[in-house]
Scaffold this active site. Structure first.
Site, mmCIF file in Angstrom:
data_model
loop_
_atom_site.group_PDB
_atom_site.id
_atom_site.type_symbol
_atom_site.label_atom_id
_atom_site.label_comp_id
_atom_site.label_asym_id
_atom_site.label_seq_id
_atom_site.Cartn_x
_atom_site.Cartn_y
_atom_site.Cartn_z
ATOM 1 N N GLU A 50 0.824 -1.212 0.000
ATOM 2 C CA GLU A 50 0.000 0.000 0.000
ATOM 3 C C GLU A 50 0.849 1.250 0.000
ATOM 4 O O GLU A 50 0.555 2.207 -0.707
ATOM 5 C CB GLU A 50 -0.925 0.020 1.225
ATOM 6 C CG GLU A 50 -2.160 -0.847 1.091
ATOM 7 C CD GLU A 50 -1.846 -2.314 1.199
ATOM 8 O OE1 GLU A 50 -0.742 -2.665 1.615
ATOM 9 O OE2 GLU A 50 -2.716 -3.115 0.847
ATOM 10 N N HIS A 91 -9.463 -5.870 10.638
ATOM 11 C CA HIS A 91 -10.123 -5.608 9.361
ATOM 12 C C HIS A 91 -11.452 -4.882 9.522
ATOM 13 O O HIS A 91 -12.253 -4.874 8.599
ATOM 14 C CB HIS A 91 -10.349 -6.925 8.611
ATOM 15 C CG HIS A 91 -9.086 -7.549 8.114
ATOM 16 N ND1 HIS A 91 -8.222 -8.228 8.938
ATOM 17 C CD2 HIS A 91 -8.519 -7.572 6.905
ATOM 18 C CE1 HIS A 91 -7.187 -8.651 8.245
ATOM 19 N NE2 HIS A 91 -7.335 -8.269 7.010
#
Lengths: 352, 205
Positions: A82, A151
């Site tokens: 990322e 998450h």
């Protein structure tokens, strides 16, 4: 004779049976797909990059069909880094392109948050207006189903905290399409906080939303339901829960005004203040953690503004539980705001 | 078939052979009569199995002791050394007990993962479930090379490592199904299992 023949011909004239067209039902996923497709077509500087966006059609199938249509140069699969690809996207934006950087979930954006904040958000200011960064960061945000602590975090408060960023949080398909298009056309870094559980939910698509130039202005909230007794402010998936709670309560005679914020930053305080001045009560609902959250900011601003004098009771925040999201279903269900929690908070505020 | 086996048994000797590089000895086929008795070798149904259990067991032990080695030697690739006189050893011996222990561990992990797969398909396990059936040798082999006091961390494919680091299958499956008896009391789930000197289970790549 002519009259009779006219009558007969009128009777014999065949017309097609006509029924009103069924309202177009579009899922949030398809709405985002349409929005991105239209913007990719309109401006060749727009491109999409992220993990699994191209050949896999998107981790959640949001970018289905785009790679087939636009090819490798516009829809780019990135490695699982990322920080790397967000940095590449920011650099591309600085150089003049208009990237859409997809994070598989915003939890992974923490790996790249330096690029989002330091490289994207602050640059226009730091450069004295010389260097705009027209980038869009999008992806699912907040709790999903059984994906546990790492998450399930909601990043509305974190990104909403930073000057230089615009943060939007669509709820239904109309919001999703209009906001993603506005975000892409905006010359500032925009963070679009979608919701994985909403992707598959169909909503009625009004005719104006089907146009290629359908934009929702960033910074404007929408009143989803008119009411007189209490203002309920929310964003993203909890808006649906608020509407359900309002439906239950209207049977008891309590009319809730439900506001869908649509934009977290810049927050539309005018709409919220006007509503509070009308109803005199306020409940905020969000999925994120309570401390320093979106609800906390709304309450602080209400207190600082003219609407404070119109409040008949302290504002109440309904938020996610102040714990990392647990895995077990029963614990997870109780860690996010449910319809019963919203009803309880409304009744508490109204003292009924 | 019988003629082939007889021929093979003549070629290979009856005594146990020195194990070859990297492989355990193939069982030598001694004689047809012994083959008749040792049903565990998976022989076709034309053989006569009408012997008693005791005879068969006795013959099995006899076959095993005569034809299987007790340990296997492996050669390890020599490392380049930097500022060291001696490197790690270049051969290692796997004893029969260790071999059986590792095999048992791998089989347990395999069965546990297959069951987790089934539970996941039944939606009893929710969210993510990253399995390591087929990769058991990674966790078992790693554990064989380290001490229980060494520290270990891994990514989300953590069930096998959780087992080899000392937790029971019960605790792991309870965690996967979100129960209090799980290693993280049902709060962590598949990717967030911890044990002594084992720091998870991490969901962020």
């Amino acid at each position: 004779m002519a009259a009779v023949s006219g009558l007969v011909s009128g009777l014999l004239k065949r017309r097609f049976h006509w029924t009103a067209p069924a309202a177009l039902q579009v899922t949030v996923r398809d709405a985002i797909n349409q929005g991105m497709d239209e913007e990719l077509e309109r401006d060749e500087k727009v491109f999409l990059l992220g993990e699994e966006v191209a050949q896999y059609d998107g981790a959640y199938k949001v970018s289905r069909g785009l790679w087939k249509k636009y090819g490798d140069k516009r829809i780019i699969d990135t490695p699982i880094s990322e920080m790397g690809f967000a940095g590449i996207a920011v650099g591309a934006a600085m150089a003049g392109l208009r990237p859409i950087c997809e994070f598989m979930t915003f939890n992974f954006s923490m790996q790249a948050i330096d690029q989002v904040i330091n490289s994207a958000a602050k640059t226009y200011y730091m450069s004295g207006g010389l260097q705009p960064v027209p980038i869009v960061f999008r992806g699912p945000n907040g709790a999903s189903a059984g994906v546990a602590a790492q998450h399930s975090q909601c990043f509305a408060a974190w990104y909403g905290h930073c000057p230089g960023l615009k943060v939007v949080s669509p709820w239904n398909s109309e919001d999703a399409k209009g906001l993603i298009k506005s975000a892409i056309r905006d010359n500032n870094p925009v963070v679009v906080l979608e919701n994985e559980l909403m992707y598959g939910v169909p909503f009625e698509f009004p005719p104006e939303a089907q146009s290629k130039d359908f934009l929702i202005p960033i910074g404007k909230a929408k009143i989803e339901r008119q009411g007189t007794h209490i203002t309920v402010v929310s964003h993203s998936r909890p808006v649906g829960h608020c509407l359900e709670a309002a439906a239950v309560l209207s049977k008891e005679g309590v009319e809730c005004e439900v506001i869908n914020m649509r934009t977290i930053r810049p927050m539309d305080m005018e709409t919220i203040e006007a509503s509070v001045m009308k109803t005199n009560h306020l409940v905020t609902v969000e999925g994120g953690w309570p401390q320093f959250g979106v609800g906390a900011e709304i309450c602080a601003r209400i207190m600082e503004g003219p609407a404070f004098n119109f409040l008949d009771a302290p504002a109440v925040r309904v938020t996610g539980a102040d714990v990392p999201m647990p895995y077990a279903k029963i614990l997870e269900d109780n860690s996010i705001p449910q319809v019963k929690d919203i009803i309880f908070a409304i009744k508490k505020t109204l003292n009924i | 078939m019988r003629k082939m086996l007889a021929a093979v048994s003549r070629v290979l000797s009856g005594a146990s052979q020195k194990p070859r590089h990297g492989l355990a000895t193939l069982p030598s086929l001694v004689s047809i009569s012994r083959l008749k008795q040792s049903s565990h070798l998976g022989l076709p149904k034309c053989w006569d199995y009408s012997h008693s259990l005791k005879t068969r067991q006795a013959s099995r032990v006899l076959v095993a002791s005569r034809n299987f080695a007790n340990d296997a030697t492996f050669e390890i690739k020599k490392c380049d050394l930097h500022r060291l006189e001696e490197g790690p050893p270049v051969t290692t011996v796997l004893t029969r007990e260790d071999g059986l222990k590792y095999y048992r561990m791998m089989q347990t992990v395999r069965r546990m993962e297959l069951k987790a797969d089934q539970l996941y398909k039944q939606k009893i396990i929710r969210g993510f479930c990253h399995l390591c059936d087929g990769q058991e040798a990674c966790c078992v082999g790693l554990e064989a090379g380290i001490n229980p006091t060494d520290h270990l961390i891994t990514a989300y494919r953590a069930h096998g490592f959780t087992f080899t680091r000392g937790l029971s299958v019960r605790e792991i499956l309870a965690e996967l199904t979100g129960r209090k008896g799980g290693c993280a009391k049902g709060k962590g789930g598949s990717m967030h299992m911890y044990a002594k000197n084992f720091y998870g289970g991490n969901g962020i790549v």
